[in-house]
Enzyme design. Sequence first.
Site, PDB file in Angstrom:
ATOM      1  N   ASN A  46      -5.231 119.811  27.815  1.00 29.82           N
ATOM      2  CA  ASN A  46      -4.846 120.880  28.879  1.00 29.82           C
ATOM      3  C   ASN A  46      -6.208 121.713  29.323  1.00 29.82           C
ATOM      4  O   ASN A  46      -7.040 121.692  28.495  1.00 29.82           O
ATOM      5  CB  ASN A  46      -3.878 121.963  28.200  1.00 29.82           C
TER       6      ASN A  46
ATOM      7  N   HIS B 270     -10.002 120.346  23.206  1.00 25.71           N
ATOM      8  CA  HIS B 270      -9.210 119.804  21.987  1.00 25.71           C
ATOM      9  C   HIS B 270      -8.260 118.627  22.604  1.00 25.71           C
ATOM     10  O   HIS B 270      -7.898 118.967  23.637  1.00 25.71           O
ATOM     11  CB  HIS B 270      -8.475 120.639  21.255  1.00 25.71           C
TER      12      HIS B 270
END
Length: 114
Positions: A87, A100
């Site tokens: 994201n 991440h």
Amino acid sequence: MSDTIFSRILSGEIPSTCVYSDDEFYAFRDINPAAPTHVLLIPRKPIPKITDITEADAALIGRMFLVANKIATKEGIAEKGFRYVINCGEWGGQTVFHLHLHIIGGRPMSWPPG
Ligand code: AMP
């Protein structure tokens, strides 16, 4: 430089369930799993967003996917298939500004995402 939940996980200040660790990366189980397997893989280098990477990070990001593939295999989700998600920014749904990679699997995934 950056103080996020994930930098505090890396320092050991916040507990996490370790799935993988080396001198460049750390992976742990998501606290709010979206599927039976939901691992977060992070570089120890505090890069806020995927759009912040530079040429100097190209090999690091390549190695991140090699590590992710190993984790997916070890978690037993590689054969059936699974999903990698990064994201980026507010509209991308990013809530923690330490890069991440979500490794999500263990059930069939729908597409497109909501
Ligand atoms: P994102 O929305 O892409 O920034 O993803 C952040 C993820 O971090 C979410 O899936 C959260 O459930 C997860 N998360 C937040 N805090 C923790 C924590 N303390 N331990 C494990 N996962 C966490």
